[in-house]
Design an enzyme around this catalytic site. Structure first.
Site, mmCIF file in Angstrom:
data_model
loop_
_atom_site.group_PDB
_atom_site.id
_atom_site.type_symbol
_atom_site.label_atom_id
_atom_site.label_comp_id
_atom_site.label_asym_id
_atom_site.label_seq_id
_atom_site.Cartn_x
_atom_site.Cartn_y
_atom_site.Cartn_z
ATOM 1 N N HIS A 245 0.806 -1.217 0.000
ATOM 2 C CA HIS A 245 0.000 0.000 0.000
ATOM 3 C C HIS A 245 0.842 1.270 0.000
ATOM 4 O O HIS A 245 0.327 2.360 0.198
ATOM 5 C CB HIS A 245 -0.969 0.008 1.192
ATOM 6 C CG HIS A 245 -0.350 -0.428 2.479
ATOM 7 N ND1 HIS A 245 -0.850 -1.451 3.238
ATOM 8 C CD2 HIS A 245 0.760 0.001 3.133
ATOM 9 C CE1 HIS A 245 -0.104 -1.636 4.302
ATOM 10 N NE2 HIS A 245 0.887 -0.751 4.267
ATOM 11 N N TYR B 41 17.350 1.838 3.474
ATOM 12 C CA TYR B 41 17.592 1.201 2.182
ATOM 13 C C TYR B 41 18.768 1.810 1.431
ATOM 14 O O TYR B 41 19.212 1.255 0.424
ATOM 15 C CB TYR B 41 16.363 1.312 1.275
ATOM 16 C CG TYR B 41 15.095 0.722 1.819
ATOM 17 C CD1 TYR B 41 15.125 -0.318 2.741
ATOM 18 C CD2 TYR B 41 13.858 1.210 1.420
ATOM 19 C CE1 TYR B 41 13.958 -0.853 3.241
ATOM 20 C CE2 TYR B 41 12.684 0.674 1.916
ATOM 21 C CZ TYR B 41 12.734 -0.353 2.823
ATOM 22 O OH TYR B 41 11.572 -0.876 3.316
#
Length: 504
Positions: free
Chosen positions: A171, A256
């Protein structure tokens, strides 16, 4: 219209309940079969009771079939939702705490970085077992809709090695879409987007309002927003330097890439502690722990609260129900799906799992050609894809050399640790995860010998991280039940699976 939908990992209260509501909102789906499966019979019973109450109060006659037998749940299923969290909170804690000893400070640790890589090792082994059961028990044309993280790694393994057609669903795109609309003072429905990349590193390469391009003004709009300028510092800085806004939350994105969490003294410059998702050290582990404890305590009150309403205005934005609606009714649904690239994004590898616009209708799931990503965003994605590929192959083959290489190639781990530290950290994480890593039995035995031999590299034992908050007690959460319920809903995507082998 009747077909069967199976939920694997159904003990996730908020997620399972919401997906079921979305599905049963579709008028044609009032007579479908529903099966719930979870290895925790207590949680399974609670979730089943709650969802069955919702069904009954919405005037439907569907009876949920609940079982701890996975093959029984999968028998003749046409669609399978997967929301597992392999290893539960016990394993999750090692994903966060062991890397902290080596200076790797994660907010979530479920997609990339040290925690995400090890989470993938546990999850892939189990997903291949799930795929085996799907092949043996489910309908021939079954579609696996995977909501479990690490999304790209698990979806990659299922498609390449599991023999089951698998689409990954997230989402993140919807949430960022809302934000883009908000900074321009628009409704989400007024902003048309094209978002492409890889899961949790997908980029809004086009955003338009009535044909007018919005991407060029996004940086200024976000910098001026009273909330996002404070809570989305990493995302705004990435927008500043790469030219495009990224889907993922501030805390996720910060782990990340190599730039925002590599020095503990600088982490607070990039995060906000108003919400765990903005960058708190071990934030997701904390809310998952609180959510589990709260659900166990407060469940009787959930049964007293009003039932969910199966009406269009209460339907959520998760892609799963809309995909099934499109496939079964022919109504066209446009979303963003995780699938094997095969040329969709031309400057990312064909074997990678990419996230891009797709359509679902009677003709199936169609993925239009995106073409090239801008070079900067493509470069960021390519680094992560290399980590994912190494991690998938390591998990499938039990190859700890590939696993160590995945750690070395990870942007944040590589920014913080040297090779010797990485080797020792992997040894520790393999040994800590022994119960959930049957494919690494030989490597774990060797790691135990090395760790017991002495002469280990000194670590930051007891390092709490730059921004770690205390887990709230149930008594503390009782002071604000509404906030505790919201927290429980946020925390349970991916059900705890506290098992000690890869076979149910």
């Amino acid at each position: 219209m009747s077909f069967k939908v199976a939920f694997i990992g159904a003990g996730s209260i908020g997620f399972t309940r919401g997906l079921l509501r979305d599905l049963l909102t579709v008028p044609e789906f009032k007579e479908i079969e529903v099966s719930f499966m979870d290895i925790n019979p207590h949680n399974l019973q609670m979730v089943t009771e709650l969802c069955q109450r919702d069904i009954r109060e919405n005037g439907l006659k569907i009876v949920i079939s609940a079982t701890t037998d996975r093959k029984e749940a999968l028998k003749d299923a046409k669609y399978v939702f997967c929301t597992i969290r392999m290893g539960g909170l016990e394993a999750f804690a090692t994903d966060v705490d062991i890397p902290l000893k080596y200076g790797v400070d994660q907010c979530v640790g479920d997609t990339l970085c040290a925690g995400g890589i090890m989470y993938g090792q546990r999850g892939i082994a189990e997903m291949l077992e799930i795929c085996r059961d799907i092949r043996e028990a489910a309908a021939p044309d079954v579609l696996l809709l995977n909501y479990s993280n690490p999304m790209a790694m698990l979806t990659w393994a299922c498609n390449k090695y599991g023999g089951v057609r698998t689409i990954g669903l997230c989402h993140g795109v919807q949430h960022g879409h809302h934000q883009i609309a908000e900074v321009y003072g628009l409704e989400k429905s007024e902003v048309d987007i094209i978002c492409a990349g890889i899961n949790h590193q997908t980029w809004y390469i086009s955003a338009k309002h009535k044909g007018r391009d919005l991407t060029g003004g996004l940086l200024e709009a976000f910098e001026k927003h009273p909330e996002f300028s404070r809570t989305e510092k990493v995302r705004i800085d990435m927008l500043r330097r790469f030219g495009y806004y990224s889907t993922e939350s501030n805390g996720h994105l910060s782990e990340y890439v190599p730039w925002y969490r590599k020095r503990s003294g600088e982490i607070m410059d990039w995060i906000d502690l108003g919400s765990w998702i903005n960058g708190e050290t071990g934030g997701y582990l904390r809310v998952c722990t609180e959510g589990r404890n709260w659900f166990e305590t407060d469940f009787p009150n959930w049964m007293k609260d009003p039932a969910l309403e199966y009406t269009a205005e209460h339907r959520g934005e998760e892609h799963g129900s809309y995909i099934i609606e499109g496939l079964e009714t022919g109504r066209v649904y446009r979303g963003h799906f995780n699938t094997v690239n095969n040329g969709i994004i031309t400057n990312l590898p064909d074997d990678a799992i990419i996230e891009a616009p797709g359509y679902a209708d009677h003709n199936g799931i169609s993925m239009p050609l995106v073409g090239e990503l801008p070079l900067g965003p493509a470069a960021v994605c390519s680094v992560s894809i290399s980590v994912q590929r190494l991690a998938v192959e390591a998990a499938v083959h039990g190859d700890d050399q590939l696993l160590r290489q995945a750690f070395m190639m990870d942007p944040l781990v590589g920014a913080v640790c040297n090779p010797k530290e990485i080797w020792q950290m992997v040894d520790e994480m393999l040994v800590a995860g022994e119960a959930w890593l049957p494919q690494y039995s030989a490597a774990i035995a060797e790691a135990k010998v090395r760790l017991a031999s002495g002469g280990l590299i000194p670590t930051l034992a007891g390092n709490a991280g730059a921004a770690r908050l205390k887990v709230k007690s149930v008594d503390e959460m009782m002071q604000d039940r509404e906030a505790a319920n919201k927290n429980a809903g946020e925390s349970d995507k991916g059900k705890d699976r506290e098992k000690v082998s890869s076979v149910d």
